[in-house]
Write an enzyme that holds these catalytic residues in place. Structure first.
Site, PDB file in Angstrom:
ATOM      1  N   ARG A 131      54.835  18.263  -4.690  1.00 40.09           N
ATOM      2  CA  ARG A 131      54.447  17.832  -5.984  1.00 40.09           C
ATOM      3  C   ARG A 131      53.088  17.517  -6.050  1.00 40.09           C
ATOM      4  NH1 ARG A 131      59.398  14.883  -4.589  1.00 40.09           N
ATOM      5  NH2 ARG A 131      61.003  15.850  -5.425  1.00 40.09           N
ATOM      6  N   LYS A 153      43.041  23.078 -16.279  1.00 39.96           N
ATOM      7  CA  LYS A 153      44.081  23.977 -16.538  1.00 39.96           C
ATOM      8  C   LYS A 153      44.456  24.814 -15.476  1.00 39.96           C
ATOM      9  CE  LYS A 153      44.101  24.219 -21.585  1.00 39.96           C
ATOM     10  NZ  LYS A 153      43.882  25.107 -22.961  1.00 39.96           N
ATOM     11  N   GLU A 195      31.930  33.369 -22.577  1.00 44.94           N
ATOM     12  CA  GLU A 195      32.408  31.956 -22.552  1.00 44.94           C
ATOM     13  C   GLU A 195      31.245  31.129 -22.915  1.00 44.94           C
ATOM     14  OE1 GLU A 195      35.458  31.176 -22.818  1.00 44.94           O
ATOM     15  OE2 GLU A 195      36.792  32.215 -21.452  1.00 44.94           O
ATOM     16  N   LYS A 237      31.950  21.233 -21.504  1.00 44.71           N
ATOM     17  CA  LYS A 237      33.328  21.286 -21.254  1.00 44.71           C
ATOM     18  C   LYS A 237      33.707  19.809 -20.854  1.00 44.71           C
ATOM     19  CE  LYS A 237      37.024  23.818 -19.589  1.00 44.71           C
ATOM     20  NZ  LYS A 237      37.754  24.900 -19.274  1.00 44.71           N
ATOM     21  N   GLU A 248      45.903  17.315 -26.788  1.00 46.68           N
ATOM     22  CA  GLU A 248      46.735  16.863 -27.648  1.00 46.68           C
ATOM     23  C   GLU A 248      46.113  16.438 -29.041  1.00 46.68           C
ATOM     24  OE1 GLU A 248      49.366  13.893 -24.654  1.00 46.68           O
ATOM     25  OE2 GLU A 248      47.459  13.536 -24.872  1.00 46.68           O
ATOM     26  N   ARG A 252      40.327  19.649 -27.840  1.00 43.19           N
ATOM     27  CA  ARG A 252      40.214  20.650 -26.549  1.00 43.19           C
ATOM     28  C   ARG A 252      40.392  21.893 -27.222  1.00 43.19           C
ATOM     29  NH1 ARG A 252      41.728  20.179 -20.055  1.00 43.19           N
ATOM     30  NH2 ARG A 252      41.034  22.302 -19.856  1.00 43.19           N
ATOM     31  N   ASN A 256      39.471  27.305 -26.955  1.00 46.56           N
ATOM     32  CA  ASN A 256      40.093  28.481 -27.237  1.00 46.56           C
ATOM     33  C   ASN A 256      39.507  29.167 -28.359  1.00 46.56           C
ATOM     34  OD1 ASN A 256      43.379  29.072 -26.890  1.00 46.56           O
ATOM     35  ND2 ASN A 256      42.547  27.937 -25.475  1.00 46.56           N
ATOM     36  N   HIS A 259      40.296  33.263 -28.459  1.00 42.49           N
ATOM     37  CA  HIS A 259      41.347  33.171 -27.338  1.00 42.49           C
ATOM     38  C   HIS A 259      42.839  33.536 -28.117  1.00 42.49           C
ATOM     39  CE1 HIS A 259      38.498  31.413 -24.677  1.00 42.49           C
ATOM     40  NE2 HIS A 259      39.312  31.561 -23.772  1.00 42.49           N
ATOM     41  N   HIS A 263      43.637  36.602 -26.145  1.00 42.62           N
ATOM     42  CA  HIS A 263      44.955  36.585 -25.480  1.00 42.62           C
ATOM     43  C   HIS A 263      46.066  37.661 -25.573  1.00 42.62           C
ATOM     44  CE1 HIS A 263      44.653  32.107 -23.744  1.00 42.62           C
ATOM     45  NE2 HIS A 263      44.090  33.095 -23.094  1.00 42.62           N
ATOM     46  N   HIS A 276      38.884  38.933 -18.783  1.00 43.30           N
ATOM     47  CA  HIS A 276      38.941  37.880 -19.889  1.00 43.30           C
ATOM     48  C   HIS A 276      38.021  37.682 -20.831  1.00 43.30           C
ATOM     49  CE1 HIS A 276      40.740  34.074 -21.552  1.00 43.30           C
ATOM     50  NE2 HIS A 276      39.391  33.339 -21.214  1.00 43.30           N
TER      51      HIS A 276
END
Ligand SMILES: O=C(O)C(=O)C[C@@H](O)[C@H](O)[C@H](O)COP(=O)(O)O
Ligand SMILES: [Zn+2]
Length: 372
Positions: A131, A153, A195, A237, A248, A252, A256, A259, A263, A276
């Protein structure tokens, strides 16, 4: 925060301020001998440590066992195959086995030595075994130094989607030794530059201008300003993650940029083995063209400036012609930012400023993908 270990050759330090989960990113050169002290100061009680590397970075991980041993850690090294395919349940299970063999307890750190793949996989093992175990990031690629080792992440891939199985799990510390970049294949290095360009477009016009000025030297990895650029990206960052740790509020999500397209290129074009950063580069070009098409972009010079810079770094600026448009669109609709299949993109307004744009019509995105 963490005191500077004595004798350390750190040249810079960036703190990611997240209350009880705050941590330092230490940047410098030739710091191997100080690594044991760094980890010991973060984890005074730990007795064991699992290093995780891939076939290429095992030669960088092995020397770290010496200072770790001197600092009182019993270590084991788990080596995974290099490449994106290792972000899998199979390799994750191998890391769980290695932790079990080591008799890891809740204080055992997982130390990820490598690029984005090693960090994401080892990070997810750390997030879930017992955990949650402490995680230390030792990024050895430019991409991992400026991006994936910072922010918490962690993930593995689902066969149909990138990073679909993952968790937020902040590291206890990030150790960036820029000497490690000397071992990096040039294509990997340039993938990391994508990036870096991203940070310029989303948040730092001055950084973008610095990249334009120093493009020839940066392209070949010989720029003396590279360490300061890495620190600058880490600071950006950190600032973003501090304000929206769990993605949220939408802030953030700006990380992306490129991306959603990128992706999809990685998934649909898997057989072509783009890195990537290469997928993100072509993805950023699709995003800036989409912004222009939708009338969102206010600065008409941005598409050509961004294209010129990415070209200067030998990065792709379009998806490959044989990739199926409908498959790419389907992959994008499964993107984590999409809600109920509705496409949501990070689009630039001008250099240094992007926004999240909802409900982008599929037909407009199709048009961008058809333009190859
Ligand atoms: O840290 C973030 O947040 C990012 O989005 C950074 C990205 O460059 C990175 O590729 C990230 O792993 C993508 O995350 P995802 O949530 O879109 O899978
Ligand atoms: Zn990325």
């Amino acid at each position: 925060m963490t005191p500077v270990p004595s004798g350390e050759l750190a040249e810079d330090r960036v703190t990611v301020r997240l209350g009880p989960r705050s941590y330092d990113i230490v940047l410098g050169r030739g710091m191997t001998a100080q690594f044991g002290l760094f980890v010991r100061e973060l984890l005074p009680q730990s007795q064991t440590a699992l290093l995780v590397a891939d076939e290429h970075t095992r030669k960088l991980a092995a020397p770290l066992t010496v200072p770790l041993g001197e600092a009182g850690f019993r270590t084991a090294l788990a080596v995974i195959p290099a490449g994106e395919q290792s972000k899998s349940l199979e390799q994750l299970a191998r890391l769980y086995d290695a932790l079990y063999e080591l008799k890891a307890d809740r204080r055992t750190p997982v130390i990820a030595v490598g690029g984005g793949v090693v960090g994401d996989l080892a990070g997810f093992a750390a997030a879930t075994y017992n955990r949650g175990l402490p995680l230390i990031m030792v990024p050895t690629t430019l991409l991992a130094m400026v991006d994936s080792s910072v922010g918490g992440k962690t993930a593995i891939n689902h066969p149909r989607g990138k990073n679909l199985i993952g968790a937020f799990h902040q590291p206890k510390g990030v150790w960036i030794d820029t000497d490690h970049l000397a071992t990096l294949p040039v294509r990997e290095y340039r993938s990391g530059l994508a990036e870096v360009v991203k940070y310029g477009v989303i948040r730092d016009a001055e950084l973008f201008e610095i990249l334009e000025c120093h493009a020839p030297a940066l392209r070949n990895g010989h720029a003396s300003i590279l360490p300061s650029i890495i620190a600058r990206c880490c600071r950006i960052k950190a600032e973003v993650v501090e304000q929206d740790e769990y993605e949220e509020t939408g802030l953030r999500a700006i990380l992306n940029y490129g991306h959603t397209f990128g992706h999809a290129f990685e998934i649909v074009g898997a057989a072509d083995h783009w890195l990537h950063g290469e997928a993100v580069a072509a993805g950023m070009m699709c995003a800036v063209r989409l912004a222009q098409r939708l009338g969102y972009l206010e600065d008409d010079s941005l598409p050509s400036r961004q294209e010129q810079l990415l070209r200067a770094f030998d990065l792709p600026i379009r998806p490959l012609p044989h990739w199926d448009v409908e498959a790419l669109l389907a992959a994008m609709q499964r993107d984590k930012k999409a809600t109920a299949g509705r496409l949501r993109f990070v689009l630039p307004r001008c250099l240094g400023e992007v926004g999240l744009v909802d409900h982008v019509p599929l037909a407009e995105v199709r048009q961008i993908l058809c333009d190859r």
